[in-house]
Design an enzyme around this catalytic site. Sequence first.
Site, short mmCIF file in Angstrom:
data_model
loop_
_atom_site.label_atom_id
_atom_site.label_comp_id
_atom_site.label_asym_id
_atom_site.label_seq_id
_atom_site.Cartn_x
_atom_site.Cartn_y
_atom_site.Cartn_z
N SER A 142 1.18 -1.00 0.26
CA SER A 142 0.29 0.33 -0.54
C SER A 142 1.09 1.78 -0.40
O SER A 142 2.08 1.01 0.72
CB SER A 142 -1.12 0.00 1.21
N GLU A 154 0.20 4.22 1.65
CA GLU A 154 0.32 4.40 2.66
C GLU A 154 1.64 4.11 3.62
O GLU A 154 2.36 4.65 4.79
CB GLU A 154 -0.91 3.47 3.74
N TYR A 206 -1.92 0.62 10.51
CA TYR A 206 -1.97 0.19 8.66
C TYR A 206 -0.45 -0.39 8.18
O TYR A 206 -0.31 -1.03 7.34
CB TYR A 206 -3.24 0.76 8.06
P1 NAP Z 1 -10.97 -5.41 1.19
O1 NAP Z 1 -11.95 -5.30 0.86
O2 NAP Z 1 -10.64 -4.45 2.84
O3 NAP Z 1 -11.43 -7.37 1.64
C1 NAP Z 1 -9.71 -7.74 2.23
C2 NAP Z 1 -10.27 -8.83 2.36
O4 NAP Z 1 -9.21 -9.04 4.23
C3 NAP Z 1 -11.21 -8.99 3.45
O5 NAP Z 1 -13.13 -9.27 2.65
C4 NAP Z 1 -11.54 -10.45 4.49
O6 NAP Z 1 -11.54 -11.13 4.00
C5 NAP Z 1 -10.55 -10.04 4.55
N1 NAP Z 1 -9.45 -9.99 6.39
C6 NAP Z 1 -8.72 -10.58 6.73
N2 NAP Z 1 -8.56 -10.16 7.67
C7 NAP Z 1 -9.66 -9.24 8.10
C8 NAP Z 1 -9.65 -8.35 9.18
N3 NAP Z 1 -8.79 -8.62 10.87
N4 NAP Z 1 -10.16 -7.57 8.79
C9 NAP Z 1 -10.89 -7.47 7.90
N5 NAP Z 1 -10.42 -7.95 6.51
C10 NAP Z 1 -9.62 -9.27 7.12
O7 NAP Z 1 -9.96 -4.91 0.63
P2 NAP Z 1 -9.64 -4.32 -1.02
O8 NAP Z 1 -9.84 -2.72 -1.03
O9 NAP Z 1 -9.84 -5.34 -1.32
O10 NAP Z 1 -8.24 -4.53 -1.26
C11 NAP Z 1 -7.57 -5.43 -1.46
C12 NAP Z 1 -5.47 -5.60 -0.54
O11 NAP Z 1 -4.96 -4.56 -1.33
C13 NAP Z 1 -6.18 -4.95 1.00
O12 NAP Z 1 -4.63 -6.13 1.29
C14 NAP Z 1 -5.71 -3.88 0.96
O13 NAP Z 1 -4.57 -3.70 2.03
C15 NAP Z 1 -4.56 -3.40 -0.29
N6 NAP Z 1 -5.06 -2.03 -0.76
C16 NAP Z 1 -5.99 -1.92 -1.21
C17 NAP Z 1 -6.12 -0.53 -1.40
C18 NAP Z 1 -7.34 0.39 -1.94
O14 NAP Z 1 -7.64 1.64 -2.10
N7 NAP Z 1 -8.84 -0.67 -2.32
C19 NAP Z 1 -4.68 0.52 -2.09
C20 NAP Z 1 -3.98 -0.12 -0.90
C21 NAP Z 1 -3.56 -1.38 -0.55
P3 NAP Z 1 -12.21 -12.81 5.01
O15 NAP Z 1 -12.85 -11.83 5.90
O16 NAP Z 1 -13.27 -13.29 3.46
O17 NAP Z 1 -11.22 -13.30 5.62
#
Ligand code: NAP
Length: 319
Positions: free
Chosen positions: A125, A127, A149
């Site tokens: 990320s 961040e 984070y």
């Molecule tokens: P998201 O919608 O928050 O989904 C992440 C998934 O991780 C959740 O659906 C959950 O699936 C699982 N998870 C595991 N441990 C968790 C916990 N303690 N709390 C909450 N969820 C947990 O993420 P995303 O937006 O698809 O992003 C995908 C990845 O890219 C993530 O690693 C995120 O940090 C990274 N990222 C995203 C962005 C962005 O703008 N979206 C930017 C930079 C980096 P289950 O409950 O099914 O296990």
Amino acid sequence: MKIACISGITGQDGPYLAKLLLSEGYTVVGLTRSYNNVNFNNFKYLDIDGQIKIEECDLLDFSSIIKILIKYSPSEFYNLGAQSSVGMSFEQPIGTITYNTQSLLNILESIRLLKLDTRVYQASSSEMFGKVTNLPVTEVTPLHPLSPYAISKASAYWIGINYRESYDIYCTNGVLFNHESYLRSSNFFVKKVIKTSLDIKHGRADFLRVGNIDIKRDFGYAPDYVRAMWLSLQQDKANDYIICSGTSIYLREIITFVFDLLKIPADKLVEDKELFRPTDIEDMYGDNSKAKRLLKWDYSKSFFEVLELLVSEELKNYK
Ligand code: NAP
């Protein structure tokens, strides 16, 4: 046939990535901590319902990962599972740091012990750059995380590099800047702005309450960003890539744009100091030229274009 595992299949990016991989002929195994977390409507929405094998796998549990890897021997593993909210990480620093680092460590250690040649994509990320002194951020910008984070993602980033350098395991860091879509959950800023604005328009909410909106971020479109994830694992060697749009906009501009589009009066916005974070990044945007050059990744959307797409998708589906 190629097999890909995606952790975090229930999140925003998982379903878009699954759709792309299915269209490329992969068997897709989606991992979730619990079947109860799976929202099949997201798969239906993308027309991929019934096409993904869903497996329960807690990434903190080493043996769960080993079982999945032995069962499927995946050629690719996309590690998207994470506690991904910056705000929540201030409430749950220990859980966030533990989950987001140990998950990747368990995956890489399992691959090493099983002697698999699975390629790993780690969702890093922007961040983790935090307190930046020079913009745009590139792949060599020093890390200075400003939240639990960000610390977790910075540690995982170095874990990935360490396994690459020490054990020759293919682990690529895709350093993602903010990216949005219809499938974003409502606790994230852009989705919250659009959903609440629609609620105000329909008389279901009185105000949009926000924290500090005089900060700038680099926003993009999730369905395009998952393509960069896939492309990054199709290269001969693992590497690190910045995945971003290349420009930043004020959060305030996003609100103004959405309010104007939906004809919401400006006095419906409430700025609440209670919602300010203990530390925040003032401005952040990246340089995506390495990803464009090496991955042949194509991205040229302005965030206002993306916002128009998101608002129209939300309007179509508003109930
Ligand atoms: P998201 O919608 O928050 O989904 C992440 C998934 O991780 C959740 O659906 C959950 O699936 C699982 N998870 C595991 N441990 C968790 C916990 N303690 N709390 C909450 N969820 C947990 O993420 P995303 O937006 O698809 O992003 C995908 C990845 O890219 C993530 O690693 C995120 O940090 C990274 N990222 C995203 C962005 C962005 O703008 N979206 C930017 C930079 C980096 P289950 O409950 O099914 O296990």
